[in-house]
Design an enzyme around this catalytic site. Structure first.
Site, PDB file in Angstrom:
ATOM      1  N   ASN A  16      14.625   7.307  -6.102  1.00  0.00           N
ATOM      2  CA  ASN A  16      14.652   5.949  -6.679  1.00  0.00           C
ATOM      3  C   ASN A  16      14.421   5.995  -8.184  1.00  0.00           C
ATOM      4  O   ASN A  16      15.060   5.261  -8.944  1.00  0.00           O
ATOM      5  CB  ASN A  16      13.594   5.062  -6.007  1.00  0.00           C
ATOM      6  CG  ASN A  16      14.109   4.486  -4.701  1.00  0.00           C
ATOM      7  OD1 ASN A  16      14.961   3.602  -4.703  1.00  0.00           O
ATOM      8  ND2 ASN A  16      13.612   4.999  -3.586  1.00  0.00           N
ATOM      9  N   HIS A 111       9.836  -0.765  -0.372  1.00  0.00           N
ATOM     10  CA  HIS A 111       9.473  -0.349   0.983  1.00  0.00           C
ATOM     11  C   HIS A 111      10.742  -0.294   1.833  1.00  0.00           C
ATOM     12  O   HIS A 111      11.553  -1.221   1.792  1.00  0.00           O
ATOM     13  CB  HIS A 111       8.465  -1.343   1.582  1.00  0.00           C
ATOM     14  CG  HIS A 111       7.956  -0.884   2.899  1.00  0.00           C
ATOM     15  ND1 HIS A 111       7.017   0.115   3.021  1.00  0.00           N
ATOM     16  CD2 HIS A 111       8.269  -1.263   4.166  1.00  0.00           C
ATOM     17  CE1 HIS A 111       6.777   0.337   4.300  1.00  0.00           C
ATOM     18  NE2 HIS A 111       7.515  -0.484   5.014  1.00  0.00           N
TER      19      HIS A 111
HETATM   20  C1  GRF Z   1      11.634   5.492  -0.286  1.00  0.00           C
HETATM   21  O1  GRF Z   1      12.139   5.368   0.997  1.00  0.00           O
HETATM   22  C2  GRF Z   1      10.806   4.305  -0.653  1.00  0.00           C
HETATM   23  O2  GRF Z   1      11.200   3.141  -0.013  1.00  0.00           O
HETATM   24  C3  GRF Z   1       9.439   4.688  -0.195  1.00  0.00           C
HETATM   25  O3  GRF Z   1       9.352   6.067  -0.401  1.00  0.00           O
HETATM   26  C4  GRF Z   1      10.641   6.641  -0.422  1.00  0.00           C
HETATM   27  C5  GRF Z   1      10.762   7.365  -1.714  1.00  0.00           C
HETATM   28  O4  GRF Z   1      11.973   8.033  -1.814  1.00  0.00           O
HETATM   29  N1  GRF Z   1       8.437   3.868  -0.814  1.00  0.00           N
HETATM   30  P1  GRF Z   1      12.368   8.732  -3.166  1.00  0.00           P
HETATM   31  O5  GRF Z   1      11.237   9.703  -3.525  1.00  0.00           O
HETATM   32  O6  GRF Z   1      12.557   7.681  -4.214  1.00  0.00           O
HETATM   33  O7  GRF Z   1      13.619   9.452  -2.851  1.00  0.00           O
END
Ligand code: GRF
Length: 209
Positions: A16, A111
């Protein structure tokens, strides 16, 4: 409107974080990422920060076992970089009340389900998708929400549905959800960057352009 100066917090791989950065570079989001903070020394997200010359910090609970000291260290980093916004992108530690209060309505978390279902302590990563499938849900989704003083309870800014398929495994569902996560985090940040967010209790209203 003050430009968003974002501090990203992550404990994991940081996809993300990477997606937001990419959207900033593409000019889709007018903001800058001024610092990266992790509570995990070997978080993959450190590589993203380093590759992009973003100042990166490991803040450890070993070094700061008391929440108050931990918060002070976080606040010090945020101040050093003049951050005015916090993005939690897979950050698996509770944000202390001193940070929440100082950054009121300026902290977003993502989330991978439709809150208030399948949230709270211990509900992260594959646990969430397993629980959704075990319940037999026909839809899941993504929630981007403001952060308050407990886990996953702040008011939603964006929620988007994702279908659950008959043959889904936690992995296939996670992948479908993640794709949407990468879109909606930037979308929510854009609302803040454009000064279009108003908060009335639990109702977050997005003003038209
Ligand atoms: C994601 O699924 C987010 O919703 C959650 O943790 C995960 C993080 O994924 N809070 P990344 O490290 O951004 O790939």
């Amino acid at each position: 409107m003050e430009k968003l100066r974002i501090a990203v917090f992550a404990s994991g791989r940081g996809s993300n974080f990477g997606a937001i950065l990419k959207n900033i570079k593409k000019g889709e989001l007018d903001a800058s990422i001024v610092a990266f903070i992790s509570n995990k020394k070997n978080a993959g997200a450190f590589d993203i920060a380093r590759a992009n010359n973003i100042p990166a910090y490991f803040v450890s609970t070993k070094e700061f076992p008391e929440q108050e000291q931990f918060d002070l260290r976080i606040l010090e980093i945020l101040e050093t970089h003049n951050a005015n916004f916090i993005v939690l992108a897979g950050y698996l530690k509770m944000i202390g009340k001193n940070v929440v209060r100082k950054f009121k309505n300026r902290i977003l978390n993502i989330h991978p389900a439709l809150l208030p279902s399948f949230g709270g302590k211990g509900m992260f990563g594959h646990h969430v998708h397993e629980a959704v499938l075990n319940y037999g849900c026909k839809v899941s989704g993504v929630t981007v929400h403001l952060v308050d003083e407990s886990y996953d309870t702040g008011p939603p800014v964006i929620q988007r549905c994702v279908p659950v398929r008959n043959d889904d495994t936690p992995e296939t569902l996670a992948a479908r959800v993640l794709k949407i996560e990468h879109q909606v985090f930037t979308e929510a940040l854009k609302y803040f960057a454009e000064g279009r967010v108003q908060v009335f209790g639990r109702r977050v209203k997005i003003l038209p352009k």
